[in-house]
Every structure is written in C-alpha cells, then in structure tokens.
Scaffold this active site. Structure first.
Site, PDB file in Angstrom:
ATOM      1  N   GLU A 146      -1.208  -5.879 -37.226  1.00  0.00           N
ATOM      2  CA  GLU A 146      -1.508  -6.003 -38.996  1.00  0.00           C
ATOM      3  C   GLU A 146      -1.464  -7.409 -39.375  1.00  0.00           C
ATOM      4  O   GLU A 146      -1.723  -8.502 -39.980  1.00  0.00           O
ATOM      5  CB  GLU A 146      -0.480  -5.070 -39.917  1.00  0.00           C
ATOM      6  N   LEU A 162       5.633 -10.734  -4.725  1.00  0.00           N
ATOM      7  CA  LEU A 162       5.477  -9.884  -5.210  1.00  0.00           C
ATOM      8  C   LEU A 162       5.753  -9.905  -6.559  1.00  0.00           C
ATOM      9  O   LEU A 162       6.750  -9.696  -7.391  1.00  0.00           O
ATOM     10  CB  LEU A 162       6.999  -7.812  -5.261  1.00  0.00           C
ATOM     11  N   ALA A 195      -3.887  -0.657  -1.985  1.00  0.00           N
ATOM     12  CA  ALA A 195      -5.393  -1.434  -1.343  1.00  0.00           C
ATOM     13  C   ALA A 195      -5.813  -0.839  -0.046  1.00  0.00           C
ATOM     14  O   ALA A 195      -4.624  -0.767   1.021  1.00  0.00           O
ATOM     15  CB  ALA A 195      -4.953  -2.665  -1.571  1.00  0.00           C
ATOM     16  N   SER A 234      -2.236  -6.557   8.360  1.00  0.00           N
ATOM     17  CA  SER A 234      -3.377  -6.042   7.495  1.00  0.00           C
ATOM     18  C   SER A 234      -3.730  -6.454   6.579  1.00  0.00           C
ATOM     19  O   SER A 234      -4.614  -6.161   4.846  1.00  0.00           O
ATOM     20  CB  SER A 234      -2.078  -4.926   6.614  1.00  0.00           C
ATOM     21  N   GLY A 238       3.405   0.930   1.798  1.00  0.00           N
ATOM     22  CA  GLY A 238       2.613   0.975   2.985  1.00  0.00           C
ATOM     23  C   GLY A 238       2.319   2.458   2.725  1.00  0.00           C
ATOM     24  O   GLY A 238       1.968   3.287   2.052  1.00  0.00           O
ATOM     25  N   PRO A 239       1.423   3.173   4.181  1.00  0.00           N
ATOM     26  CA  PRO A 239       1.171   4.653   3.730  1.00  0.00           C
ATOM     27  C   PRO A 239       1.558   5.398   3.965  1.00  0.00           C
ATOM     28  O   PRO A 239       1.656   6.540   3.585  1.00  0.00           O
ATOM     29  CB  PRO A 239      -0.137   4.674   5.100  1.00  0.00           C
ATOM     30  N   TRP A 245      -6.441  -9.251   5.162  1.00  0.00           N
ATOM     31  CA  TRP A 245      -6.361  -8.900   3.942  1.00  0.00           C
ATOM     32  C   TRP A 245      -7.306  -7.745   4.098  1.00  0.00           C
ATOM     33  O   TRP A 245      -8.400  -8.249   4.178  1.00  0.00           O
ATOM     34  CB  TRP A 245      -6.728  -9.456   2.306  1.00  0.00           C
ATOM     35  N   CYS A 287       3.383   0.275 -38.765  1.00  0.00           N
ATOM     36  CA  CYS A 287       5.346   0.788 -38.420  1.00  0.00           C
ATOM     37  C   CYS A 287       6.109   0.417 -39.934  1.00  0.00           C
ATOM     38  O   CYS A 287       5.966  -0.003 -40.684  1.00  0.00           O
ATOM     39  CB  CYS A 287       6.142   0.451 -37.859  1.00  0.00           C
ATOM     40  N   GLU A 321       3.634   0.001  -4.586  1.00  0.00           N
ATOM     41  CA  GLU A 321       3.210  -0.602  -4.227  1.00  0.00           C
ATOM     42  C   GLU A 321       3.974  -0.714  -2.592  1.00  0.00           C
ATOM     43  O   GLU A 321       4.834  -1.780  -2.091  1.00  0.00           O
ATOM     44  CB  GLU A 321       2.894  -2.494  -4.545  1.00  0.00           C
TER      45      GLU A 321
HETATM   46  N1  LIG Z   1      -2.436  -2.422   1.424  1.00  0.00           N
HETATM   47  C1  LIG Z   1      -1.480  -1.992   0.639  1.00  0.00           C
HETATM   48  O1  LIG Z   1      -1.867  -2.092  -0.633  1.00  0.00           O
HETATM   49  C2  LIG Z   1      -0.059  -2.354   1.162  1.00  0.00           C
HETATM   50  C3  LIG Z   1       0.646  -2.350   0.689  1.00  0.00           C
HETATM   51  C4  LIG Z   1       2.136  -2.718   0.617  1.00  0.00           C
HETATM   52  C5  LIG Z   1       2.275  -2.558   2.294  1.00  0.00           C
HETATM   53  N2  LIG Z   1       1.057  -2.338   3.007  1.00  0.00           N
HETATM   54  C6  LIG Z   1       0.894  -2.858   4.416  1.00  0.00           C
HETATM   55  O2  LIG Z   1       1.531  -1.203   4.524  1.00  0.00           O
HETATM   56  C7  LIG Z   1       2.573  -1.583   6.356  1.00  0.00           C
HETATM   57  C8  LIG Z   1       3.324  -0.822   5.951  1.00  0.00           C
HETATM   58  O3  LIG Z   1       3.495   0.362   5.961  1.00  0.00           O
HETATM   59  P1  LIG Z   1       4.522   1.854   6.293  1.00  0.00           P
HETATM   60  O4  LIG Z   1       3.456   3.378   6.191  1.00  0.00           O
HETATM   61  O5  LIG Z   1       5.344   1.056   7.566  1.00  0.00           O
HETATM   62  O6  LIG Z   1       5.615   1.509   5.567  1.00  0.00           O
HETATM   63  P2  LIG Z   1       6.228   1.945   3.548  1.00  0.00           P
HETATM   64  O7  LIG Z   1       4.732   3.358   4.050  1.00  0.00           O
HETATM   65  O8  LIG Z   1       6.004   0.824   2.989  1.00  0.00           O
HETATM   66  O9  LIG Z   1       7.266   1.954   3.774  1.00  0.00           O
HETATM   67  C9  LIG Z   1       7.982   3.134   4.741  1.00  0.00           C
HETATM   68  C10 LIG Z   1       9.531   3.292   4.510  1.00  0.00           C
HETATM   69  O10 LIG Z   1       9.462   4.254   3.560  1.00  0.00           O
HETATM   70  C11 LIG Z   1       9.973   5.533   3.963  1.00  0.00           C
HETATM   71  N3  LIG Z   1       9.475   6.651   3.462  1.00  0.00           N
HETATM   72  C12 LIG Z   1       9.039   7.057   4.080  1.00  0.00           C
HETATM   73  N4  LIG Z   1       8.723   8.328   4.200  1.00  0.00           N
HETATM   74  C13 LIG Z   1       9.634   8.655   2.404  1.00  0.00           C
HETATM   75  C14 LIG Z   1       9.973  10.057   1.605  1.00  0.00           C
HETATM   76  N5  LIG Z   1       9.239  10.937   1.878  1.00  0.00           N
HETATM   77  N6  LIG Z   1      10.630   9.731   0.832  1.00  0.00           N
HETATM   78  C15 LIG Z   1      11.137   8.919   1.018  1.00  0.00           C
HETATM   79  N7  LIG Z   1      10.933   6.949   1.624  1.00  0.00           N
HETATM   80  C16 LIG Z   1      10.124   7.644   2.282  1.00  0.00           C
HETATM   81  C17 LIG Z   1      10.591   5.132   4.880  1.00  0.00           C
HETATM   82  O11 LIG Z   1      12.336   4.062   4.847  1.00  0.00           O
HETATM   83  P3  LIG Z   1      13.219   4.480   5.594  1.00  0.00           P
HETATM   84  O12 LIG Z   1      13.351   4.429   6.781  1.00  0.00           O
HETATM   85  O13 LIG Z   1      14.963   3.471   4.178  1.00  0.00           O
HETATM   86  O14 LIG Z   1      14.292   6.011   4.912  1.00  0.00           O
HETATM   87  C18 LIG Z   1       9.819   4.768   5.955  1.00  0.00           C
HETATM   88  O15 LIG Z   1       9.797   3.961   6.792  1.00  0.00           O
HETATM   89  C19 LIG Z   1       2.760  -3.436   6.359  1.00  0.00           C
HETATM   90  O16 LIG Z   1       2.075  -3.286   7.353  1.00  0.00           O
HETATM   91  C20 LIG Z   1       1.968  -3.630   4.960  1.00  0.00           C
HETATM   92  O17 LIG Z   1       1.419  -4.726   5.203  1.00  0.00           O
HETATM   93  C21 LIG Z   1       0.009  -2.006   2.946  1.00  0.00           C
END
Ligand SMILES: NC(=O)c1ccc[n+]([C@@H]2O[C@H](COP(=O)([O-])OP(=O)(O)OC[C@H]3O[C@@H](n4cnc5c(N)ncnc54)[C@H](OP(=O)(O)O)[C@@H]3O)[C@@H](O)[C@H]2O)c1
Length: 381
Positions: A61, A217, A167, A181, A311-312, A183, A86, A309
């Site tokens: 405002e 990050l 992503a 991974s 991994g899978p 890009w 407010c 952010e």
């Molecule tokens: N495309 C994208 O958006 C993106 C973003 C980030 C990363 N990445 C890629 O993802 C890859 C890694 O993937 P990732 O699957 O190996 O690793 P992640 O998903 O990043 O992490 C896996 C870890 O998360 C923990 N975890 C798994 N399940 C869990 C649950 N139910 N509760 C709590 N913690 C849990 C475990 O850690 P602990 O063993 O310590 O318990 C496990 O080792 C990398 O290569 C990276 O480049 C992609």
C-alpha cells in the site's frame, strides 16, 4: 502487457494487476506474504501500483501510495490490495492508519489476515474512517490464496510449505544407470529451478545426491545471487562427513546455513566442518530417517518453506508419504527408457486407478521446449 497509468480498470482487472504486482515479491518478502496493491482514481483510472519488495521494507500500500505524484487525485480513489491492510506496528507502521487518513472512497481487499489476533481489525479501522470496504470477487479467491500459499500454510498449520522439485525425462527418469544425470532438462528449466530455490528459500537433499553431484545448491540468477539458501542434508549413516570438507555447497554459503539430519550417535562426525547445533539426530521410521519428524523440526526452527531436491529414492519417499504441498515437475524432452533406478514415483504403490494422485490448480508452461508442471497436492492425499 504493461498497463499504462491512466488506463480505466474494473475492480477485477485491478485485482489481477495487483496479483501480478504481488508475484514480483516472490523470493524477497518471506516470511511475509507477497502482496500487491493498485490505486484507481475517482474515475477508475490507474493511478499507481506497487508491491511489497523485501522483508522489513514498505508494504504494498505504501509502495503504491508513494508512486502517486499528485496526491489530490486520491480524493474518491480506490485501493485494491491482495491482502487485508495491516493494523499493527510490525517493522513498519500500520497500513490501515495510512489508508484511514486518506480521502478514499473504497478499499477492496483480497484475503483476510489469517492471524486471528489481527484479522478484520485493519478493515474495521478503515470502515471507521467512513471508507467503503469490499472483499474481492469470489472468482479470484483461488489465485489470491495461491499467491500467498506459503505464508497462509505456515500461519494456519505452523508447518513449512514443502515443494517437491523433480527434473526428469518424459518417462519419469532422473538419470541413467551409470549415474549420468546432467542434464536432462534444458538451461531455461534450470534457470527456473534456481528461481524456485529463491522462492522456497531453503533446499533439502540427500547425502547420496550431494556426493554424486557436488551441486552448489545456491541461486545463480538475478536478482537473487546473494540470497542465502540454507541446506538441510539427510545423512543417516554420516557418509558425507569427509566429503563436506571440500564440497562446493560449503564454499558458497556459511556453515551456519548447513544442517545435517543423521542417525543416532553420529552427531560428532562433522565436528571439523560444522558449528555445534547444526547436526541433529533424527529418529528412524522403518529403518530410514523419519521424514515427517524432520519437516516438523525444520518448521519449529521457523523456516516457512523448503524445496526437496533429491534423486528418485528420496523424492519418491516424500511423494509416497504425502509429505509435500506442491510438485514442481520439470520434464526435459528426452526418453531414457527402463532402468533399475526407476522413476521418481517408484515408491508409490496403488491398487486402483481411482487412488491415483491428481494435482490441483495445475499450471503447465513450456520452457524452451521443456515442460514445467506445478500443482498442489490435494488435501485428501
Ligand atoms: N533430476 C533431479 O531433479 C535430481 C535432483 C537431485 C539428484 N538427482 C540425481 O539423483 C541421483 C541420486 O539418486 P538416489 O536415488 O541415489 O539418491 P536420493 O534419492 O537423492 O537419496 C537416496 C538416499 O535417501 C535416503 N532415503 C531413501 N529413502 C528414504 C526414506 N524412505 N526415508 C528417508 N530417507 C530415505 C537414503 O539415505 P540414507 O542411506 O542415508 O538413509 C538414500 O540413500 C544422483 O545421481 C543425482 O544426480 C536428480
């Protein structure tokens, strides 16, 4: 399209413009809500607009009011503002006082302040000054809520708002089996990903991803290059302790902005890299760190939002436990095929199609050939 000063606007159009203004505050105003304001003269022509730019700075405002060059045009004018003005002294004096002191005809507000202690008080004050007070058209409620969703969520539930950022390829893969991974998405998507880091204000990731990617990050796009982005790192077995000594994420931020959640008896493993109090021991749930507990801890420390952010595996854990509020999905125009790692939704098991998760208020945009889908998790999931 830029609306020129002097253009005639309906109240609804003025609200839409005020919403556009509010969005300009994303990334700068948290933990305040983004707020926009539009002023129309007595003949409903645009006099000025403004937005809350920075936490602690002038409210929308005041920003709009300061842009009115000829203050005599405020006779019979209308203020249109996305949030109730407010009524309390915070970092700035109450906007309701300013508005009440002006010769206005009407004030139109979007959302009521969710704080019950102040809700409605600003409006009462303005009414008391003989100014007409009106709420926004119901058709705009959804958008008004969305603009302030992080603020509203934290105020109402005392929980941080969780964005799950993924992503992936068109077929849901986040990388190849050999770990490659970077890009999958294009540079425009990645730039938008940086902006989201600024909007959410904090990142949560896994030790696995940090060690594999050595990502900074931080935010490397204007105007947020100097914004501090705290990192919450989940590392049950302390595998990042050595790596963090040279990790890029440590080079671009203060160690006070890095927090580790780990398993029992690991707290001292990072003693040479992180100050005391930054390493927290979290309980386990079915052998993994308890994600809900971790989010509660982050909220209790006053962080209003965080973007996951990872991994899978970790992404799908947040997904399947319903521990997210918004999905930010970037789809690169690539098909990567099957692999043992699977997709980012692999932890989710459904027995019937009618249990499928559909996002709410889904927005779909193209970013240089990629797709960006952003939608809310339904309350029922
Ligand atoms: N495309 C994208 O958006 C993106 C973003 C980030 C990363 N990445 C890629 O993802 C890859 C890694 O993937 P990732 O699957 O190996 O690793 P992640 O998903 O990043 O992490 C896996 C870890 O998360 C923990 N975890 C798994 N399940 C869990 C649950 N139910 N509760 C709590 N913690 C849990 C475990 O850690 P602990 O063993 O310590 O318990 C496990 O080792 C990398 O290569 C990276 O480049 C992609």
């Amino acid at each position: 399209v830029e609306v020129e000063i002097g253009s005639p606007l309906s109240i609804e159009q003025a609200f839409r413009l005020a919403l556009e203004e509010a969005r300009k505050g994303f990334g700068g105003v948290s933990p305040n809500p983004p707020v926009g304001c539009v002023i129309l003269d007595a003949k409903n022509r645009l006099l000025a607009k403004g937005h809350h730019q920075k936490f602690g700075g002038p409210h929308a405002e005041v920003e709009a009011f300061n842009r009115v060059e000829d203050k005599s045009l405020l006779h019979g004018a209308k203020f249109i503002v996305t949030l109730e003005p407010c009524s309390h002294f915070g970092k700035t004096p109450p906007c309701a006082d300013l508005l009440s002191s002006l010769p206005l005809a009407e004030v139109h507000y979007g959302l009521k302040d969710p704080n019950p202690l102040v809700s409605g008080k600003g409006l009462e004050k303005i009414k008391g000054a003989g100014i007409g007070v009106f709420s926004a058209p119901p058709s705009l409620q959804g958008e008004l809520e969305e603009v302030a969703e992080i603020f509203l969520h934290f105020q109402r539930q005392k929980k941080c708002f969780v964005g799950l950022k993924v992503a992936s390829s068109l077929d849901g893969r986040m990388g190849l089996s050999n770990g490659e991974s970077q890009w999958i998405t294009n540079a425009v998507s990645r730039e938008q990903g940086h902006l989201l880091r600024a909007y959410y204000g904090a990142v949560l990731t896994s030790a696995t991803s940090v060690i594999k990617d050595d990502a900074r990050l931080n935010v490397r796009v204007p105007p947020f290059e100097s914004k501090k982005i705290p990192v919450f790192l989940l590392d049950r077995a302390a595998k990042s302790a050595e790596f963090l000594k040279t990790a890029k994420l440590m080079k671009v931020r203060s160690p006070h902005d890095v927090f580790i959640f780990t398993g029992k008896d690991n707290e001292n493993k990072w003693a040479s890299v992180l100050p005391e109090g930054q390493v927290l021991s979290a309980p386990l749930k079915e052998g993994n760190l308890d994600l809900a507990w971790i989010l509660r801890e982050i909220s209790a420390r006053g962080y209003v939002s965080v973007m996951v952010e990872a991994g899978p595996r970790l992404s799908s854990a947040f997904l399947s436990q319903g521990l997210f509020d918004r999905l930010e999905l970037f789809l690169g125009n690539k098909i990567l095929g099957d692999s043992p790692e699977g997709s980012w939704s692999k932890g989710l098991r459904l027995l019937k199609l009618d249990q499928a998760l559909s996002l709410e208020a889904l927005r779909i945009r193209t970013l240089g050939g990629d797709l960006w889908l952003s939608g809310r998790k339904p309350e029922s999931f």
